[in-house]
Design an enzyme around this catalytic site. Structure first.
Site, PDB file in Angstrom:
ATOM      1  N   ARG A  24       0.839  -1.197   0.000  1.00 52.35           N
ATOM      2  CA  ARG A  24       0.000   0.000   0.000  1.00 52.35           C
ATOM      3  C   ARG A  24       0.866   1.236   0.000  1.00 52.35           C
ATOM      4  NH1 ARG A  24      -4.659  -1.116   4.511  1.00 52.35           N
ATOM      5  NH2 ARG A  24      -5.363  -3.050   3.537  1.00 52.35           N
ATOM      6  N   SER A 114      -8.079  -1.140   0.828  1.00 57.52           N
ATOM      7  CA  SER A 114      -9.120  -1.333   1.851  1.00 57.52           C
ATOM      8  C   SER A 114      -9.876  -0.056   2.186  1.00 57.52           C
ATOM      9  CB  SER A 114      -8.498  -1.955   3.093  1.00 57.52           C
ATOM     10  OG  SER A 114      -9.501  -2.297   4.004  1.00 57.52           O
ATOM     11  N   HIS A 115      -9.747   0.399   3.432  1.00 58.82           N
ATOM     12  CA  HIS A 115     -10.533   1.545   3.913  1.00 58.82           C
ATOM     13  C   HIS A 115      -9.753   2.854   3.799  1.00 58.82           C
ATOM     14  CE1 HIS A 115      -8.294  -0.648   6.887  1.00 58.82           C
ATOM     15  NE2 HIS A 115      -7.968   0.535   7.377  1.00 58.82           N
ATOM     16  N   ASP A 280     -16.681  -1.211   4.229  1.00 58.11           N
ATOM     17  CA  ASP A 280     -15.551  -0.340   3.870  1.00 58.11           C
ATOM     18  C   ASP A 280     -15.281  -0.339   2.368  1.00 58.11           C
ATOM     19  OD1 ASP A 280     -14.459  -2.892   3.714  1.00 58.11           O
ATOM     20  OD2 ASP A 280     -12.470  -2.234   4.346  1.00 58.11           O
ATOM     21  N   ASP A 282     -13.296  -1.831   0.238  1.00 56.84           N
ATOM     22  CA  ASP A 282     -13.210  -3.076  -0.525  1.00 56.84           C
ATOM     23  C   ASP A 282     -14.189  -4.141  -0.047  1.00 56.84           C
ATOM     24  OD1 ASP A 282     -11.760  -3.375   1.871  1.00 56.84           O
ATOM     25  OD2 ASP A 282     -10.609  -5.032   1.032  1.00 56.84           O
ATOM     26  N   ASP A 284     -14.733  -5.762   2.954  1.00 57.28           N
ATOM     27  CA  ASP A 284     -14.534  -6.851   3.912  1.00 57.28           C
ATOM     28  C   ASP A 284     -14.879  -6.472   5.356  1.00 57.28           C
ATOM     29  OD1 ASP A 284     -12.317  -5.244   4.107  1.00 57.28           O
ATOM     30  OD2 ASP A 284     -10.836  -6.859   3.886  1.00 57.28           O
ATOM     31  N   ARG A 285     -14.971  -5.171   5.660  1.00 56.00           N
ATOM     32  CA  ARG A 285     -15.340  -4.776   7.029  1.00 56.00           C
ATOM     33  C   ARG A 285     -16.833  -4.460   7.115  1.00 56.00           C
ATOM     34  NH1 ARG A 285     -10.602  -0.970   9.623  1.00 56.00           N
ATOM     35  NH2 ARG A 285      -8.945  -2.498   9.336  1.00 56.00           N
ATOM     36  N   THR A 348      -3.542 -10.595  15.554  1.00 55.98           N
ATOM     37  CA  THR A 348      -4.287  -9.704  14.675  1.00 55.98           C
ATOM     38  C   THR A 348      -3.930  -9.984  13.214  1.00 55.98           C
ATOM     39  OG1 THR A 348      -4.440  -7.998  16.340  1.00 55.98           O
ATOM     40  CG2 THR A 348      -4.548  -7.270  14.062  1.00 55.98           C
ATOM     41  N   GLU A 367     -12.770 -10.153  14.328  1.00 52.28           N
ATOM     42  CA  GLU A 367     -11.767  -9.273  14.913  1.00 52.28           C
ATOM     43  C   GLU A 367     -12.438  -7.991  15.368  1.00 52.28           C
ATOM     44  OE1 GLU A 367      -7.603  -9.372  13.145  1.00 52.28           O
ATOM     45  OE2 GLU A 367      -8.877  -9.462  11.380  1.00 52.28           O
ATOM     46  N   SER A 369     -11.474  -5.160  14.852  1.00 49.69           N
ATOM     47  CA  SER A 369     -11.296  -4.124  13.836  1.00 49.69           C
ATOM     48  C   SER A 369     -12.383  -4.198  12.751  1.00 49.69           C
ATOM     49  CB  SER A 369      -9.906  -4.231  13.232  1.00 49.69           C
ATOM     50  OG  SER A 369      -9.647  -5.551  12.776  1.00 49.69           O
ATOM     51  N   LYS A 380     -12.460 -11.792   5.435  1.00 48.12           N
ATOM     52  CA  LYS A 380     -13.613 -11.340   6.201  1.00 48.12           C
ATOM     53  C   LYS A 380     -14.623 -10.772   5.221  1.00 48.12           C
ATOM     54  CE  LYS A 380     -11.097  -7.171   7.583  1.00 48.12           C
ATOM     55  NZ  LYS A 380      -9.667  -7.425   7.508  1.00 48.12           N
TER      56      LYS A 380
END
Ligand code: G6P
Ligand code: ZN
Length: 565
Positions: A24, A114-115, A280, A282, A284-285, A348, A367, A369, A380
């Site tokens: 990233r 991701s986010h 989020d 992508d 996954d959250r 984690t 998790e 998070s 996730k």
């Protein structure tokens, strides 16, 4: 038919080491000459590219379409036989994991950060997933990193760009490119897992008393959520918002928590919406947030585990085991104990769950998070968690048809049986590394000398006394492959079972980020008043004591955390 492969000379770039979730960096860095090309060639040098099938997709952020074309050119020149690409370069992370598994691909290249915010001045990311659909394990990412350090050339073929908006199959040099509908396979997957007729019936009958709002935060999940919530479950168009994926996420920070998902929180509060949810960038959250009820991710996974048998996928296949990451509250452990299930505490990072799933020992995990998921894929899964909640609420309401059970009622019911693990996380973002090291050193000293063991600490604000049982450093031995991960966080354990955990973030981009996780368990016998307290109130004394023992504010030169979740 010979297709000319050209070799382009290049030089290594420093720092192409994949982190927790791939490489990233700022978009501007990926745009440096040959930077992206080098990394892609390094991936292909580290796997068996010849004859391989690779999935390509991502969260649709800025710089994605160009990167897909780069992967096609380099991949084809390296012998990749088949590319399966999400239309318009889009595949949510869970959808990509599913596509890799479903089409038995050898791996996938996911274009996501991701986010993290997107756009020309923000972040881009490239992540490699292996054939089980999960993030590449460390032996693969290390190989990729090594390859980036010595790279001298990358290969390309000369070919016209592929039209990523046309579903269908085309020949591309010596390879085949299949552009697939990004949404279809994923919707089919969720329909196999959950009881859609039950959910639809519940939502339809309670259209006024149980309103739903999903916020895509202009990330990748919008089209998936629309297809599931509106097209399949019959909710009105108004039940989804910010569902058009934008390359810069509309300028927002696409992370589902109370701070960054304010577009959801505001509308839920204003309109008294019973069930709000967000995902989020992508996909996954997830966050579940309703009128006067916020579900901590730690409680969310415990409740899903407790109610698993109302979900057809688990009813059919059974629940093999449960797991959480170390800082996540122990709420799910209590469910495992009651149900006689094996349970695991891993460091984690979602990748630690994959081995357990592949070995058939883990079904549901989560998790703190904002990550929740199961062994249906190896990532996730935000929408999975949201539909799981709808499935559970629909089932709970079927059991109790006279009084509507919403998020709050379900939480209280859970606490009355299992007790409640009050949980909160304080983030101190971008502090000096020096200050963070002082904190780590103080705790390591306490671990080495046992100096804090059996000491009692008084909270002036609440009058409570907290006695320390032990201070330890978390390490994990993977029960499947025997690999050991040490120094995964420091734990102060109190003799009433309360815990305060300290960790340095592995995903930050500047300075150090210190996370403090606070957990205090209250047994069901304490009664409703204690169990239903506000989180901040329930944890006040413990937080006061933890800050004092560790001198955190002094070391980090911060009176307040940057984010509280
Ligand atoms: C990513 C991973 C999660 C992990 C999180 C931790 O989102 O996918 O599995 O929990 O990072 O981030 P941190 O900043 O606390 O290291
Ligand atoms: Zn994500």
């Amino acid at each position: 038919m010979g297709h000319q492969v050209k070799e382009i000379p290049t030089k290594p770039y420093d720092g192409q080491k994949p982190g927790t979730s791939g490489l990233r960096k700022r978009v501007k860095v990926f745009q440096l000459e040959n930077y992206t090309e080098n990394f892609i060639q390094a991936i292909l040098d580290s796997i068996k590219a010849e004859g391989a099938t690779l999935v390509i997709g991502g969260d649709g952020r800025y710089f994605s379409p160009e990167t897909v074309q780069t992967i096609l050119k380099i991949g084809s020149a390296n012998g990749v036989k088949r590319f399966i690409v999400g239309k318009d370069s889009i595949l949510s992370t869970p959808a990509a994991s599913n596509v890799i598994r479903k089409y038995k691909a050898d791996g996938g290249i996911l274009l996501t950060a991701s986010h993290n915010p997107g756009g020309p001045n923000n972040d881009f990311g490239i992540k490699y997933n292996v054939s089980n659909g999960g993030p590449a394990p460390e032996n693969v990412t290390n190989k990729i990193y090594e390859a980036t350090k010595t790279i001298q050339r990358y290969k390309v073929i000369e070919a016209d760009p592929v039209d990523l908006s046309e579903i269908g199959e085309t020949t591309y040099g010596p390879s085949q490119v299949q552009i697939i509908d990004s949404v279809k396979d994923y919707v089919e997957l969720l329909q196999e897992i959950f009881d859609f007729p039950l959910i639809e019936d519940f939502l339809h009958k309670n259209a006024h008393s149980f309103r739903v709002l999903f916020d895509g935060l202009h990330g990748v999940t919008g089209p998936y959520a629309r297809a599931i919530l509106v097209e399949k479950l019959g909710l009105p168009e108004g039940a989804v918002q910010n569902c058009v994926p934008l390359p810069d996420f509309g300028g927002g920070h696409p992370d589902p928590n109370l701070t960054y998902a304010h577009s959801l929180v505001e509308v839920v509060d204003e309109n008294n919406i019973q069930f709000g949810a967000a995902s989020d960038g992508d996909g996954d959250r997830n966050m579940i947030y309703g009128k006067d009820a916020f579900v901590t991710p730690s409680d969310s996974v415990a409740i899903i585990a407790d109610w698993a048998e109302v979900i057809p996928y688990f009813k059919k296949g059974g629940v093999k085991g449960l797991a959480r990451s170390m800082p996540t509250s122990k709420a799910i452990d209590l469910v495992a104990k009651k149900k006689g299930l094996e349970h695991f505490e891993v460091p984690t990072g979602w990748k630690f769950f994959g081995n357990l799933m592949d070995a058939g020992r883990l079904s549901i995990c989560g998790e703190e998070s904002f990550g929740t998921g199961s062994d249906h894929i190896r990532e996730k899964d935000g929408l999975w968690a949201i539909v799981a909640w709808l499935n559970i609420l629909a089932a709970a309401n079927k059991e109790s048809p006279n009084k509507l059970i919403g998020i709050k009622e379900l939480l209280n019911k859970h606490y009355s049986v299992y007790g409640r693990s009050f949980f909160s996380r304080y983030d101190y973002e971008e502090v000096s590394s020096e200050g963070a090291n002082k904190l780590v050193t103080l705790l390591n000293e306490a671990i080495k000398t046992s100096s804090l063991n059996n000491t009692t600490h008084h909270s002036k604000s609440t009058g409570q006394d907290y006695k320390i049982g032990s201070v330890t450093s978390f390490s994990y031995k993977d029960p499947i492959d025997g690999s050991v991960s040490s120094n995964q966080g420091q734990i102060i354990l109190f003799d009433d079972g309360s815990r305060v955990v300290f960790r340095l973030s592995g995903t930050g981009s500047a300075g150090a980020t210190v996370r403090m996780y606070i957990e205090r368990y209250v047994a069901p016998e304490a009664g409703e008043k204690e169990l239903n307290r506000d989180t901040a109130e329930g944890l006040k004394g413990l937080i006061e004591v933890a800050l004092r023992i560790t001198k955190l504010q002094e070391f980090l030169e911060r009176d307040e955390p940057t984010v509280i979740t």
